[in-house]
Design a protein around this motif. Structure first.
Motif, PDB file in Angstrom:
ATOM      1  N   LEU A   1      38.858  35.986  46.392  1.00  0.00           N
ATOM      2  CA  LEU A   1      39.038  37.054  47.380  1.00  0.00           C
ATOM      3  C   LEU A   1      37.845  37.171  48.332  1.00  0.00           C
ATOM      4  CD1 LEU A   1      40.450  39.785  44.958  1.00  0.00           C
ATOM      5  CD2 LEU A   1      41.761  38.433  46.617  1.00  0.00           C
ATOM      6  N   ASN A   2      36.758  36.458  47.991  1.00  0.00           N
ATOM      7  CA  ASN A   2      35.523  36.535  48.783  1.00  0.00           C
ATOM      8  C   ASN A   2      35.023  37.970  48.880  1.00  0.00           C
ATOM      9  OD1 ASN A   2      33.379  35.495  50.296  1.00  0.00           O
ATOM     10  ND2 ASN A   2      34.443  35.820  52.242  1.00  0.00           N
ATOM     11  N   VAL A   3      34.930  38.625  47.713  1.00  0.00           N
ATOM     12  CA  VAL A   3      34.451  40.006  47.639  1.00  0.00           C
ATOM     13  C   VAL A   3      33.302  40.075  46.651  1.00  0.00           C
ATOM     14  CG1 VAL A   3      36.718  40.965  48.230  1.00  0.00           C
ATOM     15  CG2 VAL A   3      36.092  40.640  45.808  1.00  0.00           C
ATOM     16  N   PRO A   4      32.482  41.133  46.681  1.00  0.00           N
ATOM     17  CA  PRO A   4      31.351  41.257  45.748  1.00  0.00           C
ATOM     18  C   PRO A   4      31.795  41.361  44.292  1.00  0.00           C
ATOM     19  CG  PRO A   4      31.124  42.788  47.587  1.00  0.00           C
ATOM     20  CD  PRO A   4      32.509  42.237  47.658  1.00  0.00           C
ATOM     21  N   LEU A   5      30.949  40.830  43.418  1.00  0.00           N
ATOM     22  CA  LEU A   5      31.162  40.899  41.975  1.00  0.00           C
ATOM     23  C   LEU A   5      30.068  41.767  41.360  1.00  0.00           C
ATOM     24  CD1 LEU A   5      32.415  39.820  39.252  1.00  0.00           C
ATOM     25  CD2 LEU A   5      30.687  38.000  39.382  1.00  0.00           C
ATOM     26  N   TYR A   6      30.466  42.678  40.467  1.00  0.00           N
ATOM     27  CA  TYR A   6      29.501  43.526  39.776  1.00  0.00           C
ATOM     28  C   TYR A   6      29.721  43.383  38.267  1.00  0.00           C
ATOM     29  CZ  TYR A   6      28.883  45.723  44.344  1.00  0.00           C
ATOM     30  OH  TYR A   6      28.626  45.951  45.678  1.00  0.00           O
ATOM     31  N   GLY A   7      28.763  42.754  37.585  1.00  0.00           N
ATOM     32  CA  GLY A   7      28.808  42.687  36.129  1.00  0.00           C
ATOM     33  C   GLY A   7      28.122  43.931  35.582  1.00  0.00           C
ATOM     34  N   VAL A   8      28.886  44.848  35.000  1.00  0.00           N
ATOM     35  CA  VAL A   8      28.355  46.171  34.688  1.00  0.00           C
ATOM     36  C   VAL A   8      28.351  46.454  33.184  1.00  0.00           C
ATOM     37  CG1 VAL A   8      29.112  47.025  36.934  1.00  0.00           C
ATOM     38  CG2 VAL A   8      30.591  47.348  34.937  1.00  0.00           C
ATOM     39  N   ASN A   9      27.757  47.599  32.852  1.00  0.00           N
ATOM     40  CA  ASN A   9      27.536  47.985  31.471  1.00  0.00           C
ATOM     41  C   ASN A   9      28.724  48.762  30.905  1.00  0.00           C
ATOM     42  OD1 ASN A   9      26.441  49.380  29.066  1.00  0.00           O
ATOM     43  ND2 ASN A   9      24.480  48.578  29.784  1.00  0.00           N
ATOM     44  N   HIS A  10      29.260  48.245  29.822  1.00  0.00           N
ATOM     45  CA  HIS A  10      30.402  48.883  29.158  1.00  0.00           C
ATOM     46  C   HIS A  10      30.107  50.323  28.744  1.00  0.00           C
ATOM     47  CE1 HIS A  10      33.763  49.264  26.259  1.00  0.00           C
ATOM     48  NE2 HIS A  10      32.871  49.801  25.455  1.00  0.00           N
ATOM     49  N   LEU A  11      28.911  50.562  28.211  1.00  0.00           N
ATOM     50  CA  LEU A  11      28.570  51.898  27.722  1.00  0.00           C
ATOM     51  C   LEU A  11      28.551  52.918  28.852  1.00  0.00           C
ATOM     52  CD1 LEU A  11      25.734  50.936  25.218  1.00  0.00           C
ATOM     53  CD2 LEU A  11      28.147  51.356  24.734  1.00  0.00           C
ATOM     54  N   LEU A  12      28.035  52.523  30.006  1.00  0.00           N
ATOM     55  CA  LEU A  12      28.021  53.438  31.142  1.00  0.00           C
ATOM     56  C   LEU A  12      29.431  53.747  31.619  1.00  0.00           C
ATOM     57  CD1 LEU A  12      24.993  52.089  33.215  1.00  0.00           C
ATOM     58  CD2 LEU A  12      25.049  53.883  31.477  1.00  0.00           C
ATOM     59  N   GLY A  13      30.357  52.830  31.365  1.00  0.00           N
ATOM     60  CA  GLY A  13      31.750  53.082  31.728  1.00  0.00           C
ATOM     61  C   GLY A  13      32.319  54.299  31.034  1.00  0.00           C
ATOM     62  N   HIS A  14      31.901  54.515  29.783  1.00  0.00           N
ATOM     63  CA  HIS A  14      32.405  55.669  29.037  1.00  0.00           C
ATOM     64  C   HIS A  14      31.906  56.987  29.625  1.00  0.00           C
ATOM     65  CE1 HIS A  14      34.644  53.741  25.898  1.00  0.00           C
ATOM     66  NE2 HIS A  14      33.627  52.981  25.535  1.00  0.00           N
ATOM     67  N   VAL A  15      30.800  56.937  30.338  1.00  0.00           N
ATOM     68  CA  VAL A  15      30.304  58.133  31.029  1.00  0.00           C
ATOM     69  C   VAL A  15      30.959  58.246  32.405  1.00  0.00           C
ATOM     70  CG1 VAL A  15      28.259  59.372  31.834  1.00  0.00           C
ATOM     71  CG2 VAL A  15      28.088  57.859  29.835  1.00  0.00           C
ATOM     72  N   ALA A  16      30.994  57.125  33.126  1.00  0.00           N
ATOM     73  CA  ALA A  16      31.517  57.131  34.498  1.00  0.00           C
ATOM     74  C   ALA A  16      32.981  57.525  34.569  1.00  0.00           C
ATOM     75  CB  ALA A  16      31.322  55.748  35.128  1.00  0.00           C
ATOM     76  N   VAL A  17      33.752  57.211  33.529  1.00  0.00           N
ATOM     77  CA  VAL A  17      35.190  57.481  33.591  1.00  0.00           C
ATOM     78  C   VAL A  17      35.485  58.971  33.694  1.00  0.00           C
ATOM     79  CG1 VAL A  17      35.643  57.680  31.099  1.00  0.00           C
ATOM     80  CG2 VAL A  17      37.384  56.677  32.615  1.00  0.00           C
ATOM     81  N   ASP A  18      34.566  59.809  33.198  1.00  0.00           N
ATOM     82  CA  ASP A  18      34.799  61.251  33.274  1.00  0.00           C
ATOM     83  C   ASP A  18      34.835  61.742  34.719  1.00  0.00           C
ATOM     84  OD1 ASP A  18      34.922  63.891  31.708  1.00  0.00           O
ATOM     85  OD2 ASP A  18      33.297  64.247  33.132  1.00  0.00           O
ATOM     86  N   VAL A  19      34.129  61.044  35.604  1.00  0.00           N
ATOM     87  CA  VAL A  19      34.116  61.428  37.019  1.00  0.00           C
ATOM     88  C   VAL A  19      35.517  61.328  37.622  1.00  0.00           C
ATOM     89  CG1 VAL A  19      33.189  60.805  39.293  1.00  0.00           C
ATOM     90  CG2 VAL A  19      31.708  60.760  37.275  1.00  0.00           C
ATOM     91  N   LEU A  20      36.323  60.392  37.121  1.00  0.00           N
ATOM     92  CA  LEU A  20      37.676  60.213  37.637  1.00  0.00           C
ATOM     93  C   LEU A  20      38.575  61.397  37.292  1.00  0.00           C
ATOM     94  CD1 LEU A  20      38.228  56.455  36.715  1.00  0.00           C
ATOM     95  CD2 LEU A  20      37.424  57.426  38.882  1.00  0.00           C
ATOM     96  N   GLU A  21      38.184  62.161  36.281  1.00  0.00           N
ATOM     97  CA  GLU A  21      39.005  63.295  35.849  1.00  0.00           C
ATOM     98  C   GLU A  21      38.414  64.643  36.232  1.00  0.00           C
ATOM     99  OE1 GLU A  21      41.837  64.401  32.135  1.00  0.00           O
ATOM    100  OE2 GLU A  21      40.254  62.932  31.826  1.00  0.00           O
ATOM    101  N   HIS A  22      37.083  64.766  36.129  1.00  0.00           N
ATOM    102  CA  HIS A  22      36.452  66.072  36.334  1.00  0.00           C
ATOM    103  C   HIS A  22      35.517  66.137  37.521  1.00  0.00           C
ATOM    104  CE1 HIS A  22      37.298  66.211  31.813  1.00  0.00           C
ATOM    105  NE2 HIS A  22      38.100  67.102  32.353  1.00  0.00           N
TER     106      HIS A  22
END
Length: 355
Positions: A114-135
């Motif tokens: 797709l010629n777009v940026p790639l971000y290899g990110v931290n799984h543990l931070l995902g469990h915190v970040a996902v709350d932003v999608l709801e609250h």
């Protein structure tokens, strides 16, 4: 502006750290807010059940087979096509090495095609970040308690892509791992969390005085230990059987669960109070446990702490949480990962993006 059904940038998140193949789509709006567009998950848990735990080789093969269909379902759910994706985020660690490699390889392929940026990110931070999608947005500083099959941690969080400091963690079994082991002792199905939670509702949480690990005056204040609790349950069960008595399964489940919930919530509230943090995020698969979430709510309310808990679907591993981390990283304009990144099974929690 990208044509993706409106303004903003679309992030595809890919999660393969353990036994769930997740693909999520999040829109990063121009004002920095985030909107969940789709969340698709394929689980291989049934393939592991007869072994009583996750078999890494089986998990890796399942991810390989489920990857493309899971991404396709997420795109269909969002009404998007691959060409609408502006960035790809993937769990680079921590997790099972082989499972992570499948996800990272797939993400590289999508990003390159797709010629777009790639971000290899931290799984543990995902469990915190996902709350932003709801609250919505997190406060500038908060406490996060991550409770899952592989992790039990207390984190001081000052921005998902900013400063994250581990305050405490388990020195042996994670809480979810203890649930699985106790379920095996009680001959309940795998994974052990849901059946123990259901059985506990019919039992007396005060029936058996199981130990509370690392709660003595000289113990590490914010660390956890559940191995001794698991051993105490095993010994109690063995002694009861040797005495020829019938096992009170519901009471054992309730008493075990109360011990876990008591230690987790007591230490989390104490950490928040000592650090002067008035918001706590509770996430990870075990956060869906009814007693843990209820006791956390009760104790946070008494301490004047705002408790944020994502809905159960978002507590367990999923691609939406990885897309959310990717969106946070994009919003802070951090550099993307090179296409040559590798999976990092032991990725520390203070590393948001792998380079």
């Amino acid at each position: 502006m990208s044509a993706k059904g409106g303004p903003g940038r679309i992030v595809l998140g890919i999660e393969t750290s353990c036994d769930e193949t997740g693909a999520g789509l999040v829109r990063l709006e121009p004002d920095g807010s985030m909107r969940l567009l789709a969340d698709s998950v394929a689980s291989s848990v049934e393939q592991h059940a007869r072994f009583g735990g996750v078999v890494p080789e089986i998990a890796s093969r399942a991810h390989l087979e489920a990857m493309e269909p899971t991404v396709r379902r997420a795109l269909d759910e969002a009404g998007l096509s691959l060409s609408d994706v502006d960035a790809v985020a993937v769990t680079a660690g921590p997790g099972l090495a082989g499972a992570l490699m499948v996800g990272v390889s797939a993400a590289k392929a999508y990003a390159a095609a797709l010629n777009v940026p790639l971000y290899g990110v931290n799984h543990l931070l995902g469990h915190v970040a996902v709350d932003v999608l709801e609250h919505g947005p997190l406060p500038p500083r908060c406490l996060a308690m991550l409770v899952s099959g592989g992790h039990t941690q207390l984190l001081s969080v000052s921005g998902i892509a900013g400063e994250v400091t581990e305050i405490g963690s388990t020195i042996d079994d994670a809480a979810g791992e203890a649930y699985d082991k106790v379920a095996r002792i009680l001959e309940l199905p795998y994974p052990g969390g849901p059946p123990i939670d259901r059985m506990a509702r019919e039992g007396d949480p005060n029936a058996i005085a199981f130990p509370r690990g690392l709660t003595g005056p000289r113990d590490a204040k914010f660390d956890f230990s559940f191995s001794g609790l698991k051993t105490a349950v095993a010994r109690w069960v063995e002694q009861t059987r040797e005495a020829g008595m019938q096992l009170p399964i519901a009471d054992i489940a309730a008493s075990f669960q109360e011990a876990v919930a008591d230690v987790l919530t007591r230490k989390a509230v104490l950490a928040a109070a000592e650090l002067g943090l008035d918001t706590m995020v509770l996430s990870g698969g075990v956060a869906a446990n009814s007693r843990i979430s209820a006791l956390a709510k009760e104790r946070c309310s008494e301490a004047g702490i705002t408790l944020r808990v994502p809905r159960p679907r978002l507590c367990t591993d999923n691609g939406a949480m990885i897309a959310a981390v990717g969106a946070h990283v994009m919003a802070t304009e951090l550099d993307p990962s090179p296409l040559g990144i590798s999976a990092v099974p032991g990725l520390p929690v203070d590393t948001a993006v792998v380079r």
